[in-house]
Design a protein around this motif. Structure first.
Motif, PDB file in Angstrom:
ATOM      1  N   ASN A 125       0.837  -1.213   0.000  1.00 41.54           N
ATOM      2  CA  ASN A 125       0.000   0.000   0.000  1.00 41.54           C
ATOM      3  C   ASN A 125       0.872   1.263   0.000  1.00 41.54           C
ATOM      4  O   ASN A 125       1.979   1.290   0.527  1.00 41.54           O
ATOM      5  N   SER A 126       0.320   2.329  -0.595  1.00 40.47           N
ATOM      6  CA  SER A 126       1.130   3.532  -0.807  1.00 40.47           C
ATOM      7  C   SER A 126       1.511   4.192   0.509  1.00 40.47           C
ATOM      8  O   SER A 126       2.444   4.984   0.561  1.00 40.47           O
ATOM      9  N   VAL A 127       0.790   3.869   1.590  1.00 39.91           N
ATOM     10  CA  VAL A 127       1.126   4.393   2.908  1.00 39.91           C
ATOM     11  C   VAL A 127       2.599   4.111   3.238  1.00 39.91           C
ATOM     12  O   VAL A 127       3.255   4.876   3.935  1.00 39.91           O
ATOM     13  N   SER A 128       3.111   3.000   2.724  1.00 41.01           N
ATOM     14  CA  SER A 128       4.454   2.560   3.100  1.00 41.01           C
ATOM     15  C   SER A 128       5.404   2.460   1.915  1.00 41.01           C
ATOM     16  O   SER A 128       6.334   1.674   1.959  1.00 41.01           O
ATOM     17  N   ASN A 129       5.172   3.222   0.852  1.00 41.52           N
ATOM     18  CA  ASN A 129       6.078   3.043  -0.283  1.00 41.52           C
ATOM     19  C   ASN A 129       7.263   4.005  -0.295  1.00 41.52           C
ATOM     20  O   ASN A 129       7.875   4.239  -1.328  1.00 41.52           O
ATOM     21  N   SER A 130       7.607   4.528   0.879  1.00 44.18           N
ATOM     22  CA  SER A 130       8.801   5.372   0.968  1.00 44.18           C
ATOM     23  C   SER A 130      10.061   4.512   0.924  1.00 44.18           C
ATOM     24  O   SER A 130      10.182   3.544   1.664  1.00 44.18           O
ATOM     25  N   ILE A 131      10.975   4.868   0.044  1.00 44.28           N
ATOM     26  CA  ILE A 131      12.217   4.090  -0.064  1.00 44.28           C
ATOM     27  C   ILE A 131      13.042   4.247   1.218  1.00 44.28           C
ATOM     28  O   ILE A 131      13.516   3.269   1.787  1.00 44.28           O
ATOM     29  N   GLU A 132      13.164   5.487   1.686  1.00 44.55           N
ATOM     30  CA  GLU A 132      14.025   5.736   2.839  1.00 44.55           C
ATOM     31  C   GLU A 132      13.456   5.150   4.127  1.00 44.55           C
ATOM     32  O   GLU A 132      14.180   4.598   4.944  1.00 44.55           O
ATOM     33  N   ALA A 133      12.149   5.304   4.330  1.00 47.42           N
ATOM     34  CA  ALA A 133      11.569   4.927   5.615  1.00 47.42           C
ATOM     35  C   ALA A 133      11.188   3.455   5.682  1.00 47.42           C
ATOM     36  O   ALA A 133      10.961   2.926   6.759  1.00 47.42           O
ATOM     37  N   VAL A 134      11.074   2.782   4.539  1.00 45.42           N
ATOM     38  CA  VAL A 134      10.611   1.396   4.559  1.00 45.42           C
ATOM     39  C   VAL A 134      11.559   0.451   3.819  1.00 45.42           C
ATOM     40  O   VAL A 134      12.070  -0.508   4.388  1.00 45.42           O
TER      41      VAL A 134
END
Lengths: 293, 402
Positions: free
Chosen positions: B260-269
């Motif tokens: 899900n896009s909520v968690s598609n951050s490269i740096e944070a996830v």
């Protein structure tokens, strides 16, 4: 069958994590007669110290040792500066002070390091161990090993060393201890220092699994409490056995009891706490404490 | 003397005539000839404070608008309070904004639980509550809550888009779902199942949930693997998303992974989870990622960078939240410009609910903003992207949720 074995392995792994923090809880309880609600946040803060050192380029084991030493001093200072003034206050005041400490450490960590999760390295090789179709993470095995080592260390310390015996005496009977020349105040501070050390080790073992962030210990602390209650707050062996039992129970119940499923996993831990307190308040391995009133 | 009064009367009559001809200026509290007051809450402290950059970027954007002359000559006064992501605090701050500061409207208040807490209040008080910063589906309810409107693609839309893709491209799918056991997680799962339609029961082999207080989701991942699922719909917040990605790799589970896009951050996830472990994951996007090489020479991205450097130099130039804030602020400016001199709360809502094919520089090409009195979902299109080990690579065309 494969599911069962894999869930058992995973349960043992999380059990090791709960056990390591439960050990710290038991340590402080034995040494000072206080249940420290801030134990998880202290461990989290220590882990951030380790992370800072690692980020500055310090090698893992050097950072590990430095963190342990710093945490010891930190625990000592917390006892001297924060707990000491309320030492003679009712137990509720101490509990409140601990909760205050929990909130302060949590916000402080968030303020300094932000709430974004950070990866934390494991000292063990990354390649998982395969036994047939079951996978053991090497880190998981390492956690279990180190927890058992800490347990052994505690056992020897409290049973065979003069300092350990003095600490136990100071916690159980401060007046008599003082009469035989034990510096009770320092023993309590030492207890906090040692508990901070155990917490720091637990934190550094937990962080590679759950990732480092200010709230990483909040869920684990509840399971650690369940473990310590189940095993008995007066028994380090009990805390470790309790940790493994809670980890395994949680996974098996979550997988095989459809009514509970993954939705009520945490509830299982809480029911365990209440159940043990109702049926056998001193836990599986604990001694019933008798107090003269 | 008489002549002087006569002159004044003439001026008055003329003024009236002009007023009638152009439509008199109309104002509700918070608007005047010189000013438009806008209220906002953001978590500048506390566990969700990584979102705080949105509030700061909004303030920076309005600063630029004001320097360029404001909106029809009116300066924007942007009042943003810290609510620490705590609903009771949001209630307190929003009452302060409405009753003491007397803002014309509330804009981009952040968070699902926080907005839920003020939802009834602002609708009772009839305060425009525009473009809230949350993906929950419930904000598009023009009948029950005509003063509240979302902005970004809602969770159900996103879930439907993944479902559409699976139906088209993965006919052999056996789907496993991991979701957070709350409104957010269930919203996604509902959209996803709606998208699968009557195939849902056949295709989904196992659903596992977790609580936000759980230490890990490892047990759930093991069960999903052993269910034989070859498609994984991962509805988790960053910490658990990273755990799930790593654990799946560790136990050798390689499904087609929808994150899900909520968690598609490269740096944070993805980086904490291990970039190699994240290779091949699919997620959905609607904004241009300033770090994506394909936008390197895009004039819109360059303009955004220039704005960041000039008006928000302390902000993180890699953070997509700052792109989000820039774009949502542009949407509000568009609405306020259309309001003209009728800055009443009713007119603000009327204009917000009649946006037609609005394109914004930092939206992905092909995505437009549309609203109507019965459609309170401004953005409903997304494009899928696949992680190649270092960055997200967009593929296929822009997909609409319905």
């Amino acid at each position: 069958m494969e599911t069962l074995l894999q869930q058992l392995a995973s349960g043992l792994a999380s059990g090791g994590i709960y056990a390591s923090l439960a050990l710290a809880l038991v340590m402080i309880y034995q040494a000072t007669d206080v249940v420290n609600f801030a134990q998880g946040e202290m461990a989290m803060f220590s882990t951030y110290l380790a992370w800072t050192l690692l980020n500055a380029g310090v090698p893992y084991w050097a950072a590990f040792v430095a963190t342990v030493v710093l945490s010891f001093v930190g625990g000592l200072l917390i006892e001297r500066l924060i707990i000491r003034p309320v030492e003679d206050a009712p137990i509720l005041s101490i509990v409140i002070v601990c909760i205050g400490l929990l909130v302060i450490l949590n916000s402080l960590a968030g303020w300094i390091y932000s709430y974004i999760i950070k990866p934390f390295p494991s000292p063990f090789p990354p390649r998982p161990l395969r036994l047939g179709s079951v996978v053991f993470g090497t880190h998981d095995l390492g956690v279990i090993g180190i927890t058992l080592l800490m347990l052994l260390g505690l056992y020897v310390f409290f049973r065979f060393t003069p300092l350990g015996l003095a600490m136990r005496a100071a916690a159980q009977n401060p007046v008599s201890s003082r009469l035989v020349g034990i510096r009770v105040g320092w023993m309590l501070a030492l207890g906090w220092g040692l508990a901070a050390v155990l917490g720091a080790v637990a934190g550094m073992l937990v962080a590679p699994v759950v990732f480092l962030e200010p709230n990483m210990m909040s869920g684990i602390l509840i399971y650690a409490f369940a473990s310590a209650t189940l095993g008995g707050f007066t028994s380090p062996v009990g805390a470790v056995v309790g940790g493994f039992l809670v980890g395994i129970t949680e996974n098996l119940v979550g997988t095989y009891v459809p009514l509970i499923g993954t939705e009520l996993k945490l509830t299982v831990a809480l029911v365990l706490i209440i159940g043990v307190l109702l049926v056998r308040p001193s836990g599986l391995f604990g001694r019933a404490t008798v107090r003269r009133v | 003397m008489v002549r002087r009064w006569g002159g004044l009367a003439l001026v008055l009559v003329l003024g009236l005539a002009v007023g009638v001809a152009t439509g008199a200026k109309q104002y509700d509290p918070g608007a005047s000839d010189t000013e438009i007051k806008i209220g906002n809450t953001n978590p500048y402290s506390g566990p969700a404070s990584s979102y705080g950059t949105i509030g700061r970027a909004l303030a920076a954007y309005f600063k630029m608008v004001n320097e360029k002359g404001g909106i029809h000559g009116r300066k924007i006064t942007f009042i943003s309070y810290d609510d620490g992501y705590s609903p009771p605090k949001t209630v307190e701050q929003v009452r302060r904004l409405v009753e003491r500061d007397q803002v014309l409207l509330l804009f981009n208040t952040l968070g699902t639980p926080t907005n839920t807490a003020i939802w009834e209040y602002v609708n009772r008080r009839k305060i425009p509550h525009l473009f809230v910063a949350t993906g929950a589906t419930k904000w598009g309810d023009p009948e029950g809550h005509p003063w509240t409107m979302g902005w970004q693609p809602n969770y159900q839309s996103e879930g439907r888009i993944y479902a559409k893709y699976i139906l088209q491209h993965l006919p052999q799918a056996r789907i496993g779902i991991l979701y957070q056991n709350d409104d957010y997680g269930k919203d996604y799962v509902k959209g996803f199942k709606d998208g699968l339609g009557d195939k849902a029961a056949d295709l989904i082999v196992l659903e596992q949930s977790y609580e936000v207080t759980d230490p890990t989701v490892e047990s759930q991942i093991i069960n999903l693997k052993n269910s034989g699922a070859n498609v994984f719909f991962n509805v988790t917040i960053p910490k658990f998303a990273a755990q799930a990605i790593r654990k799946a790799a560790e136990i050798g589970w390689q499904p087609v992974h929808f994150l899900n896009s909520v968690s598609n951050s490269i740096e944070a996830v993805l980086r904490p989870a291990g970039l190699d472990n994240a290779r091949g994951i699919i997620s959905a996007f609607y904004l241009k990622d300033p770090d994506d090489p394909q936008w390197q020479d895009d004039p819109a991205v360059q303009e955004w960078r220039a704005w960041m450097r000039r008006y928000y130099p302390e902000g993180n130039i890699h953070d997509v939240f700052n792109v989000y804030a820039y774009s949502v602020a542009q949407t509000l400016v568009h609405v306020l410009e259309r309001c003209g001199d009728t800055l009443t709360r009713a007119n603000v809502m009327r204009q917000a609910a009649s946006i037609k094919d609005l394109t914004l520089p930092m939206l992905l090409p092909g995505i437009t903003i549309n609203t109507s009195p019965t459609d309170f979902y401004p953005i409903e299109q997304l494009q899928l992207g696949r992680f190649d080990g270092t960055k997200w690579v967009l593929f296929g065309e822009v997909l609409a949720a319905r």
